[in-house]
Design an enzyme around this catalytic site. Structure first.
Site, PDB file in Angstrom:
ATOM      1  N   HIS A  22     -16.492 -11.906  -0.413  1.00  0.00           N
ATOM      2  CA  HIS A  22     -17.530 -10.884  -0.547  1.00  0.00           C
ATOM      3  C   HIS A  22     -18.624 -11.305  -1.524  1.00  0.00           C
ATOM      4  CE1 HIS A  22     -19.399  -7.006  -0.419  1.00  0.00           C
ATOM      5  NE2 HIS A  22     -19.116  -6.712  -1.668  1.00  0.00           N
ATOM      6  N   GLU A  82     -18.893   8.652 -13.822  1.00  0.00           N
ATOM      7  CA  GLU A  82     -18.772  10.010 -13.283  1.00  0.00           C
ATOM      8  C   GLU A  82     -19.662  10.195 -12.063  1.00  0.00           C
ATOM      9  OE1 GLU A  82     -19.319  14.688 -14.651  1.00  0.00           O
ATOM     10  OE2 GLU A  82     -19.585  13.079 -16.117  1.00  0.00           O
ATOM     11  N   SER A 125     -24.240  -6.378  -1.159  1.00  0.00           N
ATOM     12  CA  SER A 125     -23.371  -5.213  -1.042  1.00  0.00           C
ATOM     13  C   SER A 125     -24.185  -3.918  -1.193  1.00  0.00           C
ATOM     14  CB  SER A 125     -22.239  -5.307  -2.073  1.00  0.00           C
ATOM     15  OG  SER A 125     -21.185  -4.437  -1.759  1.00  0.00           O
TER      16      SER A 125
END
Length: 319
Positions: A298, A239, A143
């Site tokens: 996946h 963040e 990924s």
């Protein structure tokens, strides 16, 4: 072996379905030039040239005595090198080679940084290879790690003897992944005071469950819950990941292709490597093969570990 029609036909039969083969055949016939190569526009590398601070990545090295470039494993978003512990040991047993697992920046035990782009992560990988005096390797990335592996191969092809991209292509990822919702749910988790780890995990899972419906994904996200100074926190930099999520879903633009062998290893039940991605794979990686593992989604290496290892070992030993 390149992405030719005979190879794609063999792949499609029994996996993604004959209708996909017919669709791709028609698309290829209308898009290919007379020599069997796809006619594609070349991109630019403007997005890949900005300087960034290199991060000293955390790593684990599994020793092997066999000759040949070491295997380097790169995890996906919200993952860590611990995801590949059993895979790394199995690859050492099967290939005899050294295996290196890395924590990406803002993940696992690696430092946090304000930048989270593929050129930055590529630079991190190149630095650790240089630090460990590895002049050539086999990159295996899942990924996000697969896109990092592609970026390293395209930017520093001499460092990459070959690579495997696990269930990801060099195309922009449609944001159907749920990652924005996962990040928002993780940011809302609140755990008060000093509580036992088991209690913290239970409370965090309860708070995640309203947004993250799949129990397996909740358990995966909870691997990032760590205790520090008596309180619990997420070890991933939520963040910065949130700020750079579009960078992670996209892929940088490149002009020059990678000349070495490549394997795009997808899960047959996953949408992340589709026929729409083949032209870009062919343009950037003309020596690539595409394979699908039946019954895998996946997380190919977790869903079908035995088949995954066989595919990796066959590719590594095919030199």
């Amino acid at each position: 072996m390149t992405l030719k029609l005979a190879v794609l036909r063999q792949i499609f039969q029994g996996s993604k379905g004959w209708h996909l083969w017919q669709h791709w055949r028609a698309f290829y016939s209308s898009s290919a030039s007379g020599n069997g190569k796809l006619c594609c526009q070349t991109g630019t590398t403007d997005k890949n040239t900005h300087a960034t601070r290199v991060v000293d990545l955390s790593y684990d090295l599994y020793d092997g005595s066999a000759p040949g470039p070491p295997l380097v494993l790169l995890h996906g978003l919200f993952g860590s090198k611990s995801n590949f512990q059993s895979i790394a040991r199995a690859l050492v047993r099967k290939t005899g080679r050294k295996v290196l697992t890395l924590d990406a920046r803002n993940h696992g035990c690696s430092p946090h940084d304000d930048i989270m782009t593929y050129p930055a992560m590529s630079a991190d990988v190149c630095q650790i290879l240089h630090k460990l005096q590895i002049t050539s390797c086999v990159l295996i990335g899942h990924s996000m790690g697969g896109k990092t592996a592609m970026t390293v191969a395209l930017q520093e092809p001499k460092l990459v003897e070959r690579f495997v991209s696990v269930d990801i292509s060099p195309a922009a990822t449609v944001p159907q992944t749920g990652f924005p919702h996962y990040i928002a749910a993780m940011q809302k988790v609140h755990l008060e005071g000093k509580i036992p780890r088991s209690t913290a995990r239970r409370l965090a899972e309860e708070q995640l469950s309203s947004t993250v419906k799949e129990a397996s994904i909740r358990q995966f996200l909870l691997t990032n819950l760590v205790q520090e100074n008596g309180t619990f926190k997420w070890r991933v930099n939520l963040e910065v990941i949130s700020q750079h999520l579009q960078d992670l879903l996209d892929f940088p633009e490149f002009q020059e292709p990678y000349p070495g062998p490549a394997l795009f290893l997808g899960g047959a039940n996953s949408p992340y490597i589709s026929s729409e991605n083949y032209p870009e794979i062919e343009r950037l990686f003309p020596c690539a093969n595409v394979e699908y593992i039946f019954g895998a989604g996946h997380w190919v290496h977790a869903d079908k570990t035995h088949d995954f290892l066989n595919s990796i070992c066959n590719f590594v030993e095919s030199a």
